[in-house]
Design a protein around this motif. Structure first.
Motif, short mmCIF file in Angstrom:
data_model
loop_
_atom_site.label_atom_id
_atom_site.label_comp_id
_atom_site.label_asym_id
_atom_site.label_seq_id
_atom_site.Cartn_x
_atom_site.Cartn_y
_atom_site.Cartn_z
N GLY A 1 0.83 -1.34 0.03
CA GLY A 1 0.11 -0.05 0.04
C GLY A 1 0.93 1.23 0.06
O GLY A 1 0.33 2.31 0.43
N GLY A 2 2.04 1.21 -0.42
CA GLY A 2 2.91 2.16 -0.36
C GLY A 2 2.41 3.44 -1.49
O GLY A 2 3.27 4.74 -1.23
N GLU A 3 1.86 3.24 -2.16
CA GLU A 3 1.32 4.50 -3.05
C GLU A 3 -0.11 4.90 -2.94
O GLU A 3 -0.81 5.64 -3.76
N ARG A 4 -0.58 4.64 -1.74
CA ARG A 4 -1.84 5.02 -1.20
C ARG A 4 -1.84 6.45 -0.62
O ARG A 4 -0.92 6.50 0.50
N HIS A 5 -2.20 7.49 -1.34
CA HIS A 5 -1.76 8.95 -1.02
C HIS A 5 -2.59 9.23 0.73
O HIS A 5 -2.03 9.91 1.26
N GLU A 6 -3.72 8.73 0.82
CA GLU A 6 -4.26 8.86 2.17
C GLU A 6 -3.33 8.60 3.24
O GLU A 6 -3.67 8.86 4.44
N LEU A 7 -2.59 7.56 3.16
CA LEU A 7 -1.56 7.07 4.25
C LEU A 7 -0.48 8.29 4.52
O LEU A 7 0.04 8.45 5.53
N TYR A 8 -0.24 8.97 3.59
CA TYR A 8 0.77 10.49 3.88
C TYR A 8 0.30 11.55 4.15
O TYR A 8 0.95 12.43 4.34
N CYS A 9 -1.19 11.69 3.85
CA CYS A 9 -1.67 13.10 4.16
C CYS A 9 -1.27 13.77 5.63
O CYS A 9 -1.03 14.96 5.45
N GLY A 10 -1.29 13.22 6.38
CA GLY A 10 -1.01 13.80 7.84
C GLY A 10 0.61 13.92 8.02
O GLY A 10 0.96 14.28 9.31
N ALA A 11 1.27 13.28 7.20
CA ALA A 11 2.93 13.18 7.54
C ALA A 11 3.49 14.64 7.66
O ALA A 11 3.12 15.59 6.75
N GLY A 12 4.42 14.80 8.12
CA GLY A 12 5.19 16.02 8.38
C GLY A 12 6.54 16.05 7.33
O GLY A 12 6.33 15.51 6.29
N HIS A 13 7.61 16.83 7.91
CA HIS A 13 8.72 16.87 7.10
C HIS A 13 9.66 15.91 7.55
O HIS A 13 9.62 15.81 9.04
N ALA A 14 10.64 15.58 7.13
CA ALA A 14 11.82 14.72 7.45
C ALA A 14 13.03 15.14 6.66
O ALA A 14 13.08 15.62 5.59
N THR A 15 14.28 15.01 7.51
CA THR A 15 15.54 15.51 7.09
C THR A 15 16.14 13.95 6.82
O THR A 15 16.19 13.31 8.09
N VAL A 16 16.68 13.60 5.85
CA VAL A 16 17.40 12.40 5.81
C VAL A 16 18.80 12.48 4.89
O VAL A 16 19.00 13.58 4.28
N ARG A 17 19.83 11.65 5.25
CA ARG A 17 20.95 11.66 4.53
C ARG A 17 20.76 10.89 3.16
O ARG A 17 20.39 9.69 3.32
N GLY A 18 21.21 11.51 2.04
CA GLY A 18 21.20 10.89 0.87
C GLY A 18 22.32 9.74 0.64
O GLY A 18 23.28 9.54 1.33
#
Length: 80
Positions: free
Chosen positions: A48-65
């Protein structure tokens, strides 16, 4: 002011909820997905990784490339 054993200050507001635990299928396959091994895209879609409703409430993240090593800022609610 009444003191409660949980907080000790009498504040009746609940603490914000922590992150939800990952489903067992995702915990099992997460190392495979992170390494982008063969068929990782199909597994990601199956979970279900491409379901948009799973990410609607997510915030910002800083990651290392993983290729360049620099810090990258992502808005997880607008991933597509």
């Amino acid at each position: 002011m009444n003191s409660t054993p949980e907080t000790g200050s009498g504040d009746s507001r609940a603490a914000p909820p922590g992150p939800r635990p990952l489903p067992w299928r995702l915990r099992l396959l997460l190392p495979w997905l992170r390494r982008e091994l063969p068929m990782w895209g199909r597994i990601y879609r199956w979970l279900g990784g491409e379901r948009h409703e799973l990410y609607c409430g997510a915030g910002h993240a800083t990651v290392r490339g993983k290729l360049c090593g620099s810090l990258l800022d992502f808005d997880l609610a607008n991933w597509s």
